[in-house]
Enzyme design. Structure first.
Site, short mmCIF file in Angstrom:
data_model
loop_
_atom_site.label_atom_id
_atom_site.label_comp_id
_atom_site.label_asym_id
_atom_site.label_seq_id
_atom_site.Cartn_x
_atom_site.Cartn_y
_atom_site.Cartn_z
N ASN A 63 2.24 47.41 42.08
CA ASN A 63 0.94 46.77 42.05
C ASN A 63 1.17 45.31 41.65
OD1 ASN A 63 1.16 46.67 39.18
ND2 ASN A 63 0.20 48.68 38.99
N LYS A 64 0.12 44.52 41.59
CA LYS A 64 0.32 43.09 41.38
C LYS A 64 0.89 42.80 39.99
CE LYS A 64 -4.63 42.45 40.43
NZ LYS A 64 -5.86 41.74 40.87
N LYS A 65 0.49 43.57 38.99
CA LYS A 65 1.03 43.38 37.64
C LYS A 65 2.52 43.68 37.61
CE LYS A 65 0.35 44.84 32.84
NZ LYS A 65 -0.48 45.64 31.90
N GLU A 66 2.93 44.77 38.27
CA GLU A 66 4.35 45.14 38.31
C GLU A 66 5.15 44.12 39.10
OE1 GLU A 66 3.72 50.00 38.11
OE2 GLU A 66 3.66 48.94 40.03
N ASP B 127 -0.96 55.81 44.54
CA ASP B 127 -0.33 57.06 44.99
C ASP B 127 -0.74 57.38 46.42
OD1 ASP B 127 0.74 57.25 42.45
OD2 ASP B 127 -0.82 58.61 41.73
#
Length: 335
Positions: free
Chosen positions: A205-208, A278
């Site tokens: 995701n964008k944070k990761e 997911d």
């Protein structure tokens, strides 16, 4: 690309024949629903009078559950504890039709369980019960033995890392060596810095993406910085695709040849973004396995994720819901 009814039926039928192995950290998601009529006299917090409860597979187990909507040959590898949560998770997965022979029980280790408490349709608090300790050496040997037997027969491998102790670099190297020539998709975790070089797809995701690229977290909402982070990861791991999920904003697809596409969300209303990743990795990977281009696979995954964020809790997308969504939006919806 425009999806016709006949074309959608065709690829949904092809999905049914795929054999998938999901590897990763397993969880049990518990939902407690109740009403709130007063504050606690002990602290300024609401008192939730529980009226109903439900349990769903979480983590890698939720990916398996999403896949089982589209193909019935899904096997899963992970660990649970010798406890009530582990027993319940195993029972639910078997009820859905998942092959659970790769789920290993580890004594004196709790099954990861996340309890979400809702009052007035709003999440009040989440309680996590887990350990992040590496799995014992004896269990590692059983994991390797299972993989040695199973990988060759699978069309697709999906690795779900939640940094709960199952995955380390030795295990990843073992998997990639035996999965050569197969599609391998990965959902990484920024707290477990593994080398994913050689996989087909990485879906943060964008944070990761920001964290794994080493960028400051102040850039999480900056699409240009997220794009730059995805480019860093693509070059670092030399993977064919980086697919960054952006929650209610859609997805960002980067291909090895340098093409970048921002795919806008098709969701009508956002209730809960949990679990959408997911659904995204499940549908994107299935589509790639059937010969779709990365762009086509991303469109399909985007529609599935758009359906899931419109539901409360750990939800899935059905083939009928996916078909209706694809037919409702004839335009490609990308920028």
């Amino acid at each position: 690309m425009i999806f016709s009814s006949e074309y959608i039926d065709h690829f949904l039928e092809r999905f049914k024949n795929l054999k998938v192995l999901v590897i990763g950290d397993l969880m049990l998601d518990e939902f407690l629903w109740g009403k709130v009529t007063r504050l606690s006299p002990e602290a300024p917090v609401p008192v939730v009078e529980v009226q109903k409860y439900s349990y769903f597979p979480g983590g890698a187990a939720n990916v398996a559950r999403n896949l089982l909507e589209f193909t019935k040959e899904v096997s899963i590898l992970g660990v649970i504890g010798k406890d009530e949560a582990g027993r319940k998770l195993l029972e639910i997965l078997e009820k859905f039709g998942c092959n659970t022979q790769g789920i290993l029980t580890v004594p004196n280790r709790p099954t990861t369980q996340k309890t979400r408490i809702f009052g007035r349709q709003q999440q009040v608090v989440r309680v996590d019960r887990e350990t992040k300790e590496p799995i014992p050496e004896g269990i590692k040997k059983e994991v390797l033995f299972y993989l040695e037997k199973e990988i060759a027969s699978k069309d697709l491998i999906i690795i779900e890392d939640y940094a709960k102790g199952l995955l380390d670099q030795a295990l990843i190297d073992f998997i990639l060596k035996r999965a050569q020539g197969k599609i391998v998709a990965v959902d990484p975790h920024s707290n477990n810095r593994l080398d994913w070089k050689g996989v087909t797809l990485v879906k943060p995701n964008k944070k990761e993406a920001i964290a794994l690229a080493g960028f400051p977290d102040i850039h999480e909402e900056d699409l240009q910085k997220v794009t730059e982070a995805a480019m860093v990861l693509r070059d670092k791991w030399d993977c064919t695709y980086i697919l960054v999920t952006l929650g209610e904003e859609g997805m960002l697809l980067l291909e090895r040849d340098g093409k970048t596409k921002k795919i806008s969300s098709v969701c009508r209303e956002v209730f809960d973004v949990s679990g959408a990743g997911d659904t995204a990795i499940s549908l994107f990977s299935l589509a790639l396995s059937c010969g779709f281009s990365g762009y086509e696979a991303a469109l399909i995954a985007n529609h599935g994720a758009g359906i899931v964020v419109g539901k409360l809790g750990t939800a899935t997308c059905s083939p009928l819901e996916l078909k209706r969504s694809l037919l409702s939006y004839p335009d490609p919806w990308f920028s």
